[in-house]
Write a protein that holds these residues in place. Structure first.
Motif, PDB file in Angstrom:
ATOM      1  N   LYS A 124       1.194  -1.484  -0.245  1.00 11.73           N
ATOM      2  CA  LYS A 124      -0.179   0.304   0.039  1.00 11.73           C
ATOM      3  C   LYS A 124       0.502   1.061  -0.118  1.00 11.73           C
ATOM      4  O   LYS A 124       0.136   2.035  -0.465  1.00 11.73           O
ATOM      5  N   ASN A 125       1.974   1.137   0.242  1.00 14.88           N
ATOM      6  CA  ASN A 125       2.719   2.068   0.701  1.00 14.88           C
ATOM      7  C   ASN A 125       3.945   2.833  -0.459  1.00 14.88           C
ATOM      8  O   ASN A 125       4.790   3.448  -0.486  1.00 14.88           O
ATOM      9  N   ASP A 126       3.575   1.696  -1.956  1.00 17.74           N
ATOM     10  CA  ASP A 126       4.706   1.919  -2.678  1.00 17.74           C
ATOM     11  C   ASP A 126       3.959   3.683  -3.105  1.00 17.74           C
ATOM     12  O   ASP A 126       2.917   3.641  -2.906  1.00 17.74           O
ATOM     13  N   ALA A 127       4.968   4.104  -3.527  1.00 18.03           N
ATOM     14  CA  ALA A 127       4.943   5.671  -3.622  1.00 18.03           C
ATOM     15  C   ALA A 127       5.377   5.991  -6.012  1.00 18.03           C
ATOM     16  O   ALA A 127       6.246   5.542  -6.405  1.00 18.03           O
ATOM     17  N   ILE A 128       5.141   7.323  -6.206  1.00 20.60           N
ATOM     18  CA  ILE A 128       5.628   7.920  -7.420  1.00 20.60           C
ATOM     19  C   ILE A 128       7.414   8.261  -7.489  1.00 20.60           C
ATOM     20  O   ILE A 128       6.702   9.315  -5.961  1.00 20.60           O
ATOM     21  N   ARG A 149       1.542  10.576  -4.041  1.00 19.14           N
ATOM     22  CA  ARG A 149       0.509   9.482  -3.567  1.00 19.14           C
ATOM     23  C   ARG A 149      -0.686   9.475  -3.984  1.00 19.14           C
ATOM     24  O   ARG A 149      -1.155  10.404  -3.133  1.00 19.14           O
ATOM     25  N   PRO A 150      -2.092   9.044  -4.110  1.00 25.72           N
ATOM     26  CA  PRO A 150      -3.380   9.509  -3.894  1.00 25.72           C
ATOM     27  C   PRO A 150      -3.981   9.124  -2.207  1.00 25.72           C
ATOM     28  O   PRO A 150      -3.383   8.824  -1.278  1.00 25.72           O
ATOM     29  N   ASN A 155      -9.502   4.928  -2.572  1.00 22.54           N
ATOM     30  CA  ASN A 155      -8.084   4.187  -2.677  1.00 22.54           C
ATOM     31  C   ASN A 155      -7.803   3.641  -1.520  1.00 22.54           C
ATOM     32  O   ASN A 155      -7.171   4.256  -0.403  1.00 22.54           O
ATOM     33  N   CYS A 156      -6.059   2.964  -2.231  1.00 22.36           N
ATOM     34  CA  CYS A 156      -5.448   2.521  -0.585  1.00 22.36           C
ATOM     35  C   CYS A 156      -4.171   3.380  -0.500  1.00 22.36           C
ATOM     36  O   CYS A 156      -3.038   2.938   0.123  1.00 22.36           O
ATOM     37  N   ASP A 179      -8.420  -0.143  -4.944  1.00 25.16           N
ATOM     38  CA  ASP A 179      -8.882   0.497  -4.154  1.00 25.16           C
ATOM     39  C   ASP A 179      -8.872  -0.370  -1.969  1.00 25.16           C
ATOM     40  O   ASP A 179      -7.636  -0.403  -2.404  1.00 25.16           O
ATOM     41  N   THR A 180      -9.305   0.472  -1.540  1.00 27.37           N
ATOM     42  CA  THR A 180      -9.022  -0.237  -0.048  1.00 27.37           C
ATOM     43  C   THR A 180      -9.106  -1.743   0.156  1.00 27.37           C
ATOM     44  O   THR A 180      -8.131  -1.856   1.435  1.00 27.37           O
ATOM     45  N   SER A 181      -9.346  -2.492  -1.011  1.00 25.54           N
ATOM     46  CA  SER A 181      -9.220  -3.905  -0.557  1.00 25.54           C
ATOM     47  C   SER A 181      -7.849  -4.670  -0.636  1.00 25.54           C
ATOM     48  O   SER A 181      -7.621  -5.556  -1.373  1.00 25.54           O
ATOM     49  N   MET A 182      -7.541  -3.698  -1.387  1.00 27.72           N
ATOM     50  CA  MET A 182      -6.221  -3.667  -2.231  1.00 27.72           C
ATOM     51  C   MET A 182      -6.552  -5.340  -3.349  1.00 27.72           C
ATOM     52  O   MET A 182      -6.076  -5.917  -3.550  1.00 27.72           O
ATOM     53  N   THR A 183      -7.680  -5.581  -4.109  1.00 31.47           N
ATOM     54  CA  THR A 183      -8.419  -6.414  -4.978  1.00 31.47           C
ATOM     55  C   THR A 183      -8.433  -5.915  -6.605  1.00 31.47           C
ATOM     56  O   THR A 183      -7.934  -6.079  -7.088  1.00 31.47           O
ATOM     57  N   ILE A 184      -8.782  -4.386  -6.576  1.00 29.14           N
ATOM     58  CA  ILE A 184      -8.944  -3.804  -7.667  1.00 29.14           C
ATOM     59  C   ILE A 184      -8.130  -2.924  -8.371  1.00 29.14           C
ATOM     60  O   ILE A 184      -8.199  -1.954  -7.166  1.00 29.14           O
TER      61      ILE A 184
END
Length: 328
Positions: A124-128, A149-150, A155-156, A179-184
């Motif tokens: 979740k912490n990966d960023a540009i 990061r968004p 979003n997550c 998304d927050t579930s890290m699914t989509i």
């Protein structure tokens, strides 16, 4: 080993490391330096100082537990967009890149290449992040990295697959998030003014929802890897639908403002290959490149072994009154 067999092995390694061009329409590139097999992903091409530079993701060395041995970015150079020679690597540097970096997107501004890329392995912490080069090979990092990061409950907080373009009075940053579930997996967009240094404080997220999310069955649970080109007053987005080897394929959408997008078809623009072909498992992570003569080429990754190897190829894209189509 017989001399004939030795020459065959040497030739095979040369083909996959540097690409092969028996005519101007054929390209196949794979960096064998890290795993002994072709393994190159996420291509992005620019023209700079009368040469072509291709930036791409390369994996860790197999079996090496060195903490500096993460994903990295390879650099290849060409004079014709078909024959490529590897000329460098960008390795992890600093705490935020400790586990790796990948998925580069490049932008030429005046006499410099601006590279936007993602950290890797932080979920979740990966960023540009952002870096700049005056020769296309040696880069200096932005001191405010990571630069984006968004935010928002849609979003997550993760941002990957950076693509930056100039459009009207802004630079637009396209990114993939989940998304927050890290699914989509889905697409978002942010903007910075034209006088930006691309620092963290310069970016403004433009929406409170995704600009493109999975919709059709072939897209599965993933829309990512957007690559944008402007034609007249419209933007065209070539994007990857579905996760790797699902199969991932390339879709196409269009926009008049860079924020609101409409798909041009419910089917892939570029599908994976037939059984037995080099890209039977996927045709993914596209990059649309416009050369100085106005011709455009779609670079993409593929494989036939469910990700044990990865090669990069290209197809020319032609433009009609109804939009782009593949030359072949």
């Amino acid at each position: 080993m017989s001399r004939l067999l030795f020459l065959f092995v040497v030739f095979s390694c040369f083909v996959f490391q540097y690409g092969s061009a028996q005519d101007q329409n054929v390209m196949m590139f794979g960096d064998t330096s890290r795993r002994g097999v072709p393994f190159s992903k996420d291509p992005h091409v620019v023209r700079f100082n009368n040469k072509y530079f291709m930036y791409f993701s390369i994996p860790p060395f197999e079996g090496n537990n060195d903490t500096t041995n993460g994903w990295a970015i390879g650099i290849a150079q060409s004079s014709n967009l078909t024959d490529w020679e590897k000329v460098g690597e960008i390795l992890p540097d600093g705490d935020y890149e400790q586990k790796g970096l990948c998925a580069p997107g490049a932008l030429v501004i005046d006499d410099e290449i601006h590279l936007f890329y993602q950290t890797y392995g932080n979920w979740k912490n990966d960023a540009i992040c952002h870096a700049v080069s005056s020769d296309g090979i040696h880069f200096r990092r932005n001191p405010t990295n990571p630069v984006f990061r968004p935010t928002g409950d849609w979003n997550c907080g993760r941002a990957i697959d950076a693509e930056v373009i100039r459009f009207n009075d802004n630079y637009l940053l396209y990114f993939a998030t989940r998304d927050t579930s890290m699914t989509i997996q889905m697409q978002g967009v942010a903007a910075a003014p034209l006088n930006t240094n691309f620092n963290r404080e310069d970016w403004t997220q433009l929406t409170t929802e995704p600009i493109l999310a999975p919709k059709y069955p072939w897209e599965g649970r993933c829309v990512e890897g957007a690559s944008i080109i402007q034609r007249s007053d419209r933007l065209y987005m070539f994007y990857a639908g579905a996760y790797n080897n699902a199969p991932q394929q390339v879709g196409l959408a269009v926009s008049g403002d860079g924020v609101h997008w409409e798909r041009l078809s419910n089917k892939p623009f570029l599908a994976n290959g037939d059984p037995g072909t080099w890209n039977s498992c996927e045709s993914g992570h596209p990059h649309i490149f416009e050369d100085k003569d106005g011709r455009t080429y779609l670079f993409f990754q593929g494989n036939d072994d469910f990700g044990k190897s990865w090669k990069i190829s290209k197809k020319e894209v032609l433009w009609t009154e109804t939009g782009p189509k593949l030359k072949d």
